[in-house]
Motif scaffolding. Structure first.
Motif, mmCIF file in Angstrom:
data_model
loop_
_atom_site.group_PDB
_atom_site.id
_atom_site.type_symbol
_atom_site.label_atom_id
_atom_site.label_comp_id
_atom_site.label_asym_id
_atom_site.label_seq_id
_atom_site.Cartn_x
_atom_site.Cartn_y
_atom_site.Cartn_z
ATOM 1 N N VAL A 184 -2.396 10.076 -12.037
ATOM 2 C CA VAL A 184 -2.788 9.194 -11.061
ATOM 3 C C VAL A 184 -4.143 9.796 -10.139
ATOM 4 C CG1 VAL A 184 -2.003 7.741 -8.949
ATOM 5 C CG2 VAL A 184 -0.555 8.412 -11.158
ATOM 6 N N SER A 196 -5.300 6.695 0.613
ATOM 7 C CA SER A 196 -3.975 6.904 0.085
ATOM 8 C C SER A 196 -2.959 7.483 1.179
ATOM 9 C CB SER A 196 -3.729 7.400 -1.248
ATOM 10 O OG SER A 196 -4.424 7.036 -2.038
ATOM 11 N N ASP A 246 4.905 6.355 -2.703
ATOM 12 C CA ASP A 246 4.206 5.088 -3.635
ATOM 13 C C ASP A 246 3.316 5.890 -4.845
ATOM 14 O OD1 ASP A 246 5.506 3.283 -2.306
ATOM 15 O OD2 ASP A 246 3.515 2.853 -0.995
ATOM 16 N N LYS A 300 5.784 7.440 -7.527
ATOM 17 C CA LYS A 300 6.131 6.024 -8.132
ATOM 18 C C LYS A 300 5.249 5.629 -9.304
ATOM 19 C CE LYS A 300 9.541 4.355 -5.023
ATOM 20 N NZ LYS A 300 9.861 3.159 -4.058
ATOM 21 N N LYS A 301 3.857 5.599 -9.007
ATOM 22 C CA LYS A 301 2.771 5.314 -9.771
ATOM 23 C C LYS A 301 2.500 6.210 -10.652
ATOM 24 C CE LYS A 301 -0.257 2.742 -6.158
ATOM 25 N NZ LYS A 301 -1.203 2.675 -5.461
ATOM 26 N N THR A 326 3.225 5.730 -14.848
ATOM 27 C CA THR A 326 1.936 6.022 -15.664
ATOM 28 C C THR A 326 2.526 6.862 -16.704
ATOM 29 O OG1 THR A 326 0.470 5.885 -13.934
ATOM 30 C CG2 THR A 326 -0.368 6.896 -15.665
ATOM 31 N N TYR A 328 -3.820 5.851 -14.680
ATOM 32 C CA TYR A 328 -3.270 4.680 -13.787
ATOM 33 C C TYR A 328 -4.272 3.906 -13.484
ATOM 34 C CZ TYR A 328 -1.154 2.018 -10.175
ATOM 35 O OH TYR A 328 -0.803 0.852 -9.352
ATOM 36 N N HIS A 330 -4.493 -0.529 -12.126
ATOM 37 C CA HIS A 330 -3.543 -1.591 -11.271
ATOM 38 C C HIS A 330 -2.792 -2.498 -12.085
ATOM 39 C CE1 HIS A 330 -5.146 -0.224 -7.368
ATOM 40 N NE2 HIS A 330 -6.328 -0.302 -7.888
ATOM 41 N N GLN A 356 0.804 -1.418 -12.715
ATOM 42 C CA GLN A 356 1.567 -1.652 -11.757
ATOM 43 C C GLN A 356 2.405 -2.992 -11.823
ATOM 44 O OE1 GLN A 356 2.541 0.154 -9.133
ATOM 45 N NE2 GLN A 356 3.653 -1.037 -8.395
ATOM 46 N N THR A 412 4.808 -3.041 -14.699
ATOM 47 C CA THR A 412 5.991 -2.274 -14.277
ATOM 48 C C THR A 412 6.741 -3.040 -13.338
ATOM 49 O OG1 THR A 412 4.755 -0.300 -14.656
ATOM 50 C CG2 THR A 412 6.878 -0.268 -13.274
#
Length: 648
Positions: A347, A353, A358, A361-362, A366, A382, A384, A387, A390
């Motif tokens: 990621v 950011s 968060d 979690k990403k 991934t 990663y 979008h 997301q 998921t």
């Protein structure tokens, strides 16, 4: 540190020493007063001449010098209490002897006769017997003087004698009581002092213990703080520590890359070589990850076999891929070279950011995606859309749990036919889920979701109950006594230690003949732990279940274990049946499988038969049973009786 007893002894010495010094001071005052009083008395005495008076004064002065010397020595002498007491008593006796042996005509008797009583009382207050003896002697001397010299023409008269005798008698009567009171008072002081010292020592000990405990608590606090943010096995940061470090890095607004690293098939490593070897592999991986790059900011162990690396921003995806490919995959553990394979969830993030959780979690999302890919592409970067996928799976997972609770999942049943007679010999129970929001969900999707959580175990029990209820509701045992109903078993279920016991107990409780039930397992379910799988399948076979090996040919391990496993039926995968007509090589391969099964006394089922040509080919090859759309698609439970009557 002194004990309470040692403190008490020291205090007793101090009290006695203070008494001695006080007595010495009083002696000095007494001698000074006596001498001052004696000078005018002697010099003004009309009964003696000047010369005689001076001689007497010189005698008094000489006695004073001796006494002062003795008193000075006693005052300076330490740690000799008894010797000083002897000095003091000797001085009393010297003064007293001088007083009682000097001619009454000198008329100093009236001055000195009182002072020894006072000094003796002060000195001898701790010496009761000596004081009483002295008082008796002094009383006797006074009476002797009274009888011998009843009156004097100078200062001594009858009243003086009466006063001396009265004071002596009062002292004699009160002495014992005064000494007792003084002793009790002194003992009380000493007891209180000893108690105080004991309490002080206890308090000191408690203070020392408190400070020691505080120091230990601080040490434990430091350890707890370390353990709270570090992994005990590898020494790397743990998830919490990594999150804090990531949050600190985000505050710098410099951007960076998070890489989650998972050891592929780590559980197999534990099962084959043991947990000790698994721990060594984790330590070796941690060391390799720390050496991965000089630009890493922090490395961490996030979970069982998942590590994390936070790096500075990189120029391109190619640079990131080059970095992860440099991770050493070969480790030497107990003289065994093991190649570790990793999956990577990557990621990249920018200065905008802000939330560490968060980003983590990403990265986990991934990594999950990366683990689903083949080993040639063990990484995923990663994007979008991931997301959204998921979030969809998460919502689907919640919906699945709710549907199981509400009994919204059901089953369809695909008939299995005897190849030659075309009669129905059984049904395969297939899970179905039609959700009001998401619509029809493929079994591959929702079973996969269930297998990634503990839901699969509840789901397996749910569908076995569904099957038993269907058999009883349709009265299939009486409708077709030889009918066999098969149901699939997940690899996750087969990996549980008590799986076979629970399945046997479940169907016994439902009062369904176990011989009527077939359990279908896939090749992949055997790979994880073949010994445990063999144990379960043997127990289930002995209990009366039929064992089906499903999707045969899609894996790589079945031929190795085909002669070891208690298999009754081999289900040949649809991929062998597709385009079978006109494909001589595929036909020869399928014929070889059938012959192998016959040698091992295993029945065969051809899955996915959809055309008449495919049916004729499997019939000619001697395959025992078939299932597929050529005869029937999966049916709802309420259509089973009609199909059975038609088949008859």
């Amino acid at each position: 540190m002194k004990s309470p007893k040692e403190y008490s002894e020291a205090k007793k010495y101090q009290i006695k020493r203070q008494r001695q010094k006080l007595s010495i001071k009083l002696y000095v005052i007494m001698l000074i007063l006596v001498t001052i009083g004696a000078i005018p008395t002697v010099l003004n005495n009309p009964h003696i001449g000047k010369k005689e008076g001076i001689i007497y004064l010189l005698v008094v002065f000489s006695a004073d010098i001796i006494i002062f010397t003795v008193l000075y020595i006693g005052y300076r002498l330490e740690n000799k209490l008894l010797l000083v007491d002897i000095f003091l008593f000797s001085v009393i006796m010297i003064i007293y002897i001088i007083a009682v042996t000097t001619s009454p005509r000198l008329k100093i008797f009236n001055i000195v006769i009182w002072m020894p009583l006072l000094i003796m009382f002060v000195y001898a207050i701790k010496r009761t017997l000596i004081t009483i003896a002295f008082l008796l002697i002094h009383l006797g001397v006074t009476i002797y003087y009274l009888l011998t010299f009843p009156t004097y023409d100078y200062t001594i008269n009858q009243g003086n004698y009466s006063a001396i005798i009265s004071v002596t008698l009062i002292l004699f009567i009160a002495m014992d009581r005064l000494v007792r009171l003084h002793n009790n008072y002194e003992n009380t002081i000493l007891d209180d002092y000893e108690t105080l010292q004991s309490n002080n020592m206890e308090l000191t000990a408690l203070n020392e213990e408190y400070y020691a405990s505080q120091e230990e608590l601080m040490h434990q606090y430091d350890e707890i703080q370390y353990l709270a943010y570090h992994d005990s096995l590898t020494g790397l940061y743990n998830r919490k520590g990594f999150t804090n470090k990531l949050a600190s890095h985000l505050s710098l607004e410099t951007g960076g890359v998070i890489i989650l690293i998972d050891i592929v098939r780590f559980n197999e490593l534990n099962n084959v070589f043991g947990f000790e070897m698994g721990d060594k592999a984790l330590k070796a991986s941690a060391e390799n990850i720390q050496l991965l790059t000089k630009d890493y900011i922090v490395a961490a162990r996030m979970g069982n076999d998942v590590f994390a690396l936070l790096t500075k921003p990189m120029d391109s995806d190619e640079a990131i891929i080059k970095l992860i490919r440099s991770l050493s995959q070969k480790v030497i553990l107990d003289d065994i070279e093991i190649k570790l394979i990793y999956s990577y969830g990557i990621v990249p993030f920018d200065s905008e950011s802000k939330n560490a959780e968060d980003l983590i979690k990403k990265a986990e999302i991934t990594l999950f995606k990366a683990k689903s890919q083949d080993e040639r592409h063990p990484y995923y970067i990663y994007d979008h859309s991931l997301q959204k996928d998921t979030e969809y799976h998460i919502r689907l997972s919640y919906a699945l749990d709710e549907s199981l609770i509400n009994h919204d999942l059901h089953m369809h049943f695909q008939p299995i036919y005897q190849t030659k007679s075309k009669s129905v010999v059984g049904f395969e129970a297939l899970a179905r889920w039609n959700h009001e929001e998401f619509g029809f969900i493929s079994p591959l999707t929702f079973i996969g979701i269930a297998e990634n959580s503990m839901t699969i175990h509840y789901m397996g029990k749910y569908f076995r109950n569904y099957l038993a209820t269907t058999i009883k509701d349709l009265d299939l045992l009486n409708l077709n006594p030889g009918l066999r109903m098969t149901i699939n078993v997940s690899s996750k279920e087969l990996a549980k230690l008590d799986f076979s016991d629970k399945v046997i107990h479940q169907f016994q409780t439902e009062e369904i003949p176990i011989s009527m039930i077939g359990l279908e397992i896939t090749e992949s379910a055997l790979i994880g732990n073949i010994d445990l799988a063999l144990k379960h399948l043997t127990a289930l076979k002995e209990a009366g279940f039929s064992i089906y090996l499903d999707d045969f040919g899609t894996g790589f391990s079945s031929l190795n274990y085909l002669d070891k496993l208690p298999i009754d039926v081999l289900k040949i995968d649809k991929t062998f049946i597709d385009q079978l007509h006109g494909n001589k090589r595929k036909q020869d391969l399928l014929l070889g499988i059938v012959k192998l099964a016959k040698v091992l006394a295993i029945k065969t089922v051809a899955e996915g038969v959809e055309t008449e040509e495919e049916y004729n080919l499997v019939l000619d090859m001697g395959i025992d049973y078939i299932q597929g759309y050529y005869f029937s698609k999966p049916l709802p439970a309420d259509q089973i009786p009609q199909l059975l009557k038609k088949s008859d």
